[in-house]
Write a protein that holds these residues in place. Structure first.
Motif, PDB file in Angstrom:
ATOM      1  N   THR A  32       1.403 -30.004 -48.375  1.00  0.00           N
ATOM      2  CA  THR A  32       1.697 -30.537 -47.042  1.00  0.00           C
ATOM      3  C   THR A  32       2.521 -31.817 -47.124  1.00  0.00           C
ATOM      4  O   THR A  32       3.223 -32.150 -46.186  1.00  0.00           O
ATOM      5  N   ASP A  33       2.478 -32.490 -48.273  1.00  0.00           N
ATOM      6  CA  ASP A  33       3.275 -33.704 -48.464  1.00  0.00           C
ATOM      7  C   ASP A  33       4.690 -33.417 -48.949  1.00  0.00           C
ATOM      8  O   ASP A  33       5.568 -34.271 -48.822  1.00  0.00           O
ATOM      9  N   GLU A  34       4.918 -32.230 -49.530  1.00  0.00           N
ATOM     10  CA  GLU A  34       6.232 -31.913 -50.082  1.00  0.00           C
ATOM     11  C   GLU A  34       6.489 -30.410 -49.981  1.00  0.00           C
ATOM     12  O   GLU A  34       6.055 -29.642 -50.823  1.00  0.00           O
ATOM     13  N   THR A  35       7.176 -30.012 -48.904  1.00  0.00           N
ATOM     14  CA  THR A  35       7.526 -28.606 -48.741  1.00  0.00           C
ATOM     15  C   THR A  35       9.009 -28.419 -49.013  1.00  0.00           C
ATOM     16  O   THR A  35       9.800 -29.364 -48.926  1.00  0.00           O
ATOM     17  N   VAL A  36       9.375 -27.186 -49.344  1.00  0.00           N
ATOM     18  CA  VAL A  36      10.780 -26.833 -49.542  1.00  0.00           C
ATOM     19  C   VAL A  36      11.055 -25.559 -48.755  1.00  0.00           C
ATOM     20  O   VAL A  36      10.157 -24.749 -48.550  1.00  0.00           O
ATOM     21  N   GLU A  37      12.293 -25.406 -48.317  1.00  0.00           N
ATOM     22  CA  GLU A  37      12.672 -24.179 -47.630  1.00  0.00           C
ATOM     23  C   GLU A  37      13.195 -23.195 -48.662  1.00  0.00           C
ATOM     24  O   GLU A  37      14.055 -23.541 -49.482  1.00  0.00           O
ATOM     25  N   LEU A  38      12.662 -21.978 -48.620  1.00  0.00           N
ATOM     26  CA  LEU A  38      13.040 -20.947 -49.571  1.00  0.00           C
ATOM     27  C   LEU A  38      13.822 -19.839 -48.881  1.00  0.00           C
ATOM     28  O   LEU A  38      13.544 -19.496 -47.740  1.00  0.00           O
ATOM     29  N   ALA A  39      14.780 -19.280 -49.623  1.00  0.00           N
ATOM     30  CA  ALA A  39      15.533 -18.098 -49.211  1.00  0.00           C
ATOM     31  C   ALA A  39      15.200 -16.989 -50.205  1.00  0.00           C
ATOM     32  O   ALA A  39      14.605 -17.260 -51.262  1.00  0.00           O
ATOM     33  N   PRO A  40      15.559 -15.742 -49.917  1.00  0.00           N
ATOM     34  CA  PRO A  40      15.229 -14.657 -50.836  1.00  0.00           C
ATOM     35  C   PRO A  40      15.692 -14.944 -52.274  1.00  0.00           C
ATOM     36  O   PRO A  40      16.816 -15.374 -52.500  1.00  0.00           O
ATOM     37  N   GLY A  41      14.758 -14.728 -53.206  1.00  0.00           N
ATOM     38  CA  GLY A  41      15.027 -14.959 -54.614  1.00  0.00           C
ATOM     39  C   GLY A  41      14.652 -16.346 -55.098  1.00  0.00           C
ATOM     40  O   GLY A  41      14.579 -16.580 -56.299  1.00  0.00           O
ATOM     41  N   ASP A  42      14.412 -17.299 -54.186  1.00  0.00           N
ATOM     42  CA  ASP A  42      14.029 -18.647 -54.576  1.00  0.00           C
ATOM     43  C   ASP A  42      12.585 -18.665 -55.079  1.00  0.00           C
ATOM     44  O   ASP A  42      11.740 -17.888 -54.628  1.00  0.00           O
ATOM     45  N   TYR A  43      12.299 -19.602 -55.978  1.00  0.00           N
ATOM     46  CA  TYR A  43      10.967 -19.766 -56.562  1.00  0.00           C
ATOM     47  C   TYR A  43      10.517 -21.208 -56.369  1.00  0.00           C
ATOM     48  O   TYR A  43      11.332 -22.128 -56.457  1.00  0.00           O
ATOM     49  N   VAL A  44       9.222 -21.404 -56.118  1.00  0.00           N
ATOM     50  CA  VAL A  44       8.640 -22.739 -56.067  1.00  0.00           C
ATOM     51  C   VAL A  44       7.273 -22.696 -56.740  1.00  0.00           C
ATOM     52  O   VAL A  44       6.561 -21.698 -56.664  1.00  0.00           O
ATOM     53  N   ARG A  45       6.932 -23.789 -57.423  1.00  0.00           N
ATOM     54  CA  ARG A  45       5.614 -23.979 -58.029  1.00  0.00           C
ATOM     55  C   ARG A  45       5.078 -25.286 -57.487  1.00  0.00           C
ATOM     56  O   ARG A  45       5.808 -26.273 -57.402  1.00  0.00           O
TER      57      ARG A  45
END
Length: 193
Positions: free
Chosen positions: A155-168
């Motif tokens: 909740t303190d650090e979100t990112v916007e993802l598009a198809p194929g993007d990865y986040v950990r």
């Protein structure tokens, strides 16, 4: 994570330094000489020497042979240390090509020893975001967006993802998954260490 296109076969530029440090570390940990590791892996000693001096360009087969001979996962040789929140955009990541086939593998993230992972397919539509309470100590979540768009992370650090993007991101703090388009789908891996 890469800083250029790979050659006809092998590791991308920028991975050489990480690989050199990892090979020396793992070879020393295993108590092997350069000659003995080369023999066990079935690679030329000169090739191994070049890799440890960050001047070689190994194929995926060479890296697999070295990881097998060292008794470590492939990823331990090529994955640099990570920040708490990591994003890999589609087309990014540490990419390796084969020397004898039209084949490439992109390493997104590694599994620590003795980790347990649960895998989920997520379907979501715009509206109220999914706010998740913290999970157990040390839980990490991994998300690869398949379709649509989403805002994902702590909740303190979100990112916007598009198809194929990865986040950990850490799953042991409050986190969010918010679909920004109808029909948003993702693969979520919850890693319990």
């Amino acid at each position: 994570m890469t800083d250029g296109a790979p050659g006809p076969a092998g590791a991308p530029p920028g991975v050489a330094q990480v690989l050199a440090r990892s090979l020396r570390r793992e070879r020393t940990r295993a108590g092997l000489s350069l000659t003995e590791l080369a023999r066990r892996a079935g690679v030329a000693k000169s090739t191994l020497s070049q890799l440890e001096s960050a001047t070689g360009n190994p194929s995926i087969e060479t890296l697999w042979a070295l990881s097998t001979a060292l008794g470590v996962p492939f990823s331990h040789l090529v994955d640099p240390p990570r920040a708490a929140v990591e994003v890999v955009r589609f087309g990014e990541g540490v990419r390796f090509t084969a020397g004898d086939a039209d084949y490439a593998a992109t390493l997104l993230t590694t599994s620590p020893p003795n980790a347990r992972r649960d895998l989920y397919l997520v379907s979501a539509d715009p509206g109220r975001p999914r706010l998740a309470d913290p999970h157990g100590q040390g839980v990490v979540e991994h998300v690869v967006l398949s379709a649509g768009r989403a805002r994902v992370g702590t909740t303190d650090e979100t990112v916007e993802l598009a198809p194929g993007d990865y986040v950990r991101y850490p799953g042991d703090v409050e986190h969010v998954f918010e679909a920004l388009e109808p029909g948003t789908t993702a693969v979520l891996v919850s890693e319990h260490v």
